[in-house]
Design a protein around this motif. Sequence first.
Motif, mmCIF file in Angstrom:
data_model
loop_
_atom_site.group_PDB
_atom_site.id
_atom_site.type_symbol
_atom_site.label_atom_id
_atom_site.label_comp_id
_atom_site.label_asym_id
_atom_site.label_seq_id
_atom_site.Cartn_x
_atom_site.Cartn_y
_atom_site.Cartn_z
ATOM 1 N N LEU A 1 1.034 32.800 -20.598
ATOM 2 C CA LEU A 1 0.839 31.375 -20.346
ATOM 3 C C LEU A 1 1.628 30.509 -21.327
ATOM 4 O O LEU A 1 2.129 29.447 -20.976
ATOM 5 C CB LEU A 1 -0.643 31.009 -20.454
ATOM 6 C CG LEU A 1 -1.590 31.464 -19.343
ATOM 7 C CD1 LEU A 1 -3.030 31.184 -19.735
ATOM 8 C CD2 LEU A 1 -1.264 30.772 -18.030
ATOM 9 N N LEU A 2 1.734 30.991 -22.554
ATOM 10 C CA LEU A 2 2.266 30.173 -23.634
ATOM 11 C C LEU A 2 3.782 30.255 -23.784
ATOM 12 O O LEU A 2 4.356 29.459 -24.540
ATOM 13 C CB LEU A 2 1.620 30.582 -24.967
ATOM 14 C CG LEU A 2 0.121 30.318 -25.100
ATOM 15 C CD1 LEU A 2 -0.398 30.897 -26.405
ATOM 16 C CD2 LEU A 2 -0.178 28.843 -25.024
ATOM 17 N N HIS A 3 4.416 31.206 -23.100
ATOM 18 C CA HIS A 3 5.841 31.397 -23.318
ATOM 19 C C HIS A 3 6.598 31.512 -22.000
ATOM 20 O O HIS A 3 6.093 32.057 -21.024
ATOM 21 C CB HIS A 3 6.087 32.647 -24.168
ATOM 22 C CG HIS A 3 5.474 32.577 -25.525
ATOM 23 N ND1 HIS A 3 4.235 33.110 -25.803
ATOM 24 C CD2 HIS A 3 5.907 31.992 -26.674
ATOM 25 C CE1 HIS A 3 3.934 32.880 -27.077
ATOM 26 N NE2 HIS A 3 4.938 32.202 -27.614
ATOM 27 N N CYS A 4 7.810 30.980 -22.005
ATOM 28 C CA CYS A 4 8.704 31.076 -20.856
ATOM 29 C C CYS A 4 10.129 31.169 -21.413
ATOM 30 O O CYS A 4 10.490 30.413 -22.322
ATOM 31 C CB CYS A 4 8.554 29.854 -19.957
ATOM 32 S SG CYS A 4 9.644 29.867 -18.514
ATOM 33 N N ASN A 5 10.907 32.081 -20.876
ATOM 34 C CA ASN A 5 12.248 32.326 -21.423
ATOM 35 C C ASN A 5 13.239 31.208 -21.133
ATOM 36 O O ASN A 5 14.253 31.085 -21.814
ATOM 37 C CB ASN A 5 12.808 33.642 -20.873
ATOM 38 C CG ASN A 5 12.044 34.850 -21.356
ATOM 39 O OD1 ASN A 5 11.367 34.790 -22.381
ATOM 40 N ND2 ASN A 5 12.118 35.944 -20.625
ATOM 41 N N TRP A 6 12.964 30.395 -20.103
ATOM 42 C CA TRP A 6 13.970 29.437 -19.659
ATOM 43 C C TRP A 6 13.474 27.983 -19.665
ATOM 44 O O TRP A 6 14.145 27.094 -19.132
ATOM 45 C CB TRP A 6 14.458 29.805 -18.243
ATOM 46 C CG TRP A 6 13.350 30.187 -17.293
ATOM 47 C CD1 TRP A 6 12.919 31.451 -17.008
ATOM 48 C CD2 TRP A 6 12.530 29.310 -16.527
ATOM 49 N NE1 TRP A 6 11.878 31.417 -16.107
ATOM 50 C CE2 TRP A 6 11.623 30.123 -15.788
ATOM 51 C CE3 TRP A 6 12.479 27.927 -16.365
ATOM 52 C CZ2 TRP A 6 10.674 29.591 -14.925
ATOM 53 C CZ3 TRP A 6 11.523 27.390 -15.516
ATOM 54 C CH2 TRP A 6 10.647 28.220 -14.809
ATOM 55 N N LEU A 7 12.348 27.736 -20.302
ATOM 56 C CA LEU A 7 11.751 26.401 -20.249
ATOM 57 C C LEU A 7 11.006 26.122 -21.550
ATOM 58 O O LEU A 7 10.275 26.988 -22.047
ATOM 59 C CB LEU A 7 10.770 26.332 -19.074
ATOM 60 C CG LEU A 7 10.082 25.008 -18.789
ATOM 61 C CD1 LEU A 7 11.079 23.997 -18.241
ATOM 62 C CD2 LEU A 7 8.962 25.203 -17.771
ATOM 63 N N PRO A 8 11.151 24.920 -22.123
ATOM 64 C CA PRO A 8 10.367 24.584 -23.314
ATOM 65 C C PRO A 8 8.895 24.361 -22.956
ATOM 66 O O PRO A 8 8.584 23.557 -22.081
ATOM 67 C CB PRO A 8 11.014 23.290 -23.826
ATOM 68 C CG PRO A 8 11.671 22.693 -22.628
ATOM 69 C CD PRO A 8 12.097 23.839 -21.759
ATOM 70 N N VAL A 9 8.028 25.089 -23.625
ATOM 71 C CA VAL A 9 6.588 25.001 -23.377
ATOM 72 C C VAL A 9 5.922 24.345 -24.584
ATOM 73 O O VAL A 9 6.203 24.692 -25.729
ATOM 74 C CB VAL A 9 5.970 26.390 -23.124
ATOM 75 C CG1 VAL A 9 4.459 26.287 -22.929
ATOM 76 C CG2 VAL A 9 6.623 27.052 -21.914
ATOM 77 N N LYS A 10 5.054 23.385 -24.312
ATOM 78 C CA LYS A 10 4.252 22.743 -25.352
ATOM 79 C C LYS A 10 2.774 22.953 -25.040
ATOM 80 O O LYS A 10 2.413 23.437 -23.961
ATOM 81 C CB LYS A 10 4.551 21.246 -25.416
ATOM 82 C CG LYS A 10 5.975 20.893 -25.800
ATOM 83 C CD LYS A 10 6.228 21.098 -27.267
ATOM 84 C CE LYS A 10 7.583 20.547 -27.676
ATOM 85 N NZ LYS A 10 7.851 20.738 -29.124
#
Length: 232
Positions: A131-140
């Motif tokens: 949920l907290l991480h994505c390789n191609w998108l900034p997640v906050k």
Amino acid sequence: MTELTFGLTAPERCSYLPGQQEQVVFLLPDHPIDAQLYQQLLQHNFRRSGNDVYRPHCPACQQCQSVRLTVSNFAPNRRQRRILQRAKRAHFHTRLVAPSSNYYPLYQRYINARHADGAMYPPSPEQLDSLLHCNWLPVKVLEIYHQQQLIAVTVVDVLDKALSAVYTFYHPDYQHYSPGVLAILGLIEQAQQKQKAYLYLGYYVADCAKMAYKAEFQPQQRFSAEKWQTIA
């Protein structure tokens, strides 16, 4: 939009409606994707889970409708104002930050208390990490605090024109403060400050009681019959 290739999952039990089956169309994982392409897909009923992008494709049901708010003209209703005032009196505050590694105890407590009958039970650290991480998108994440105690976390995708709420989990003992509503109100404020056009709230299913709170945020737009329609 460039030419894309999708797959289709096999039918399985619906997570939202008893007696229904669900299927999803998903972008094949070897297809290159970035935040700009995802923003286009988001406008066509797609959502993100981890690195995967999908949308419902259920032949017998069309109830999963993406919801978005135009943040420039949003005003809280009477109930939402009461929730904000109660939170202010109790010294709640929020902040939008990069994800931390210390959320798992809160996440575990939430899943065990609220979703022991769902697909996310039993919880695991790997589940939260997706949920907290994505390789191609900034997640906050939007963190909600009661004084100095962290009581809720909302995972947020940050896009050029929008914020998109991915998932919210919270301390069950604070349910009476309506942390899900507080999270949306906090994200609306963040979107206004960052001059975003929209806040996406994920899917709304009219017959699913757990999603009823999303209908309270009006005016809103829902993606239905392959277009965005205003609900007021």
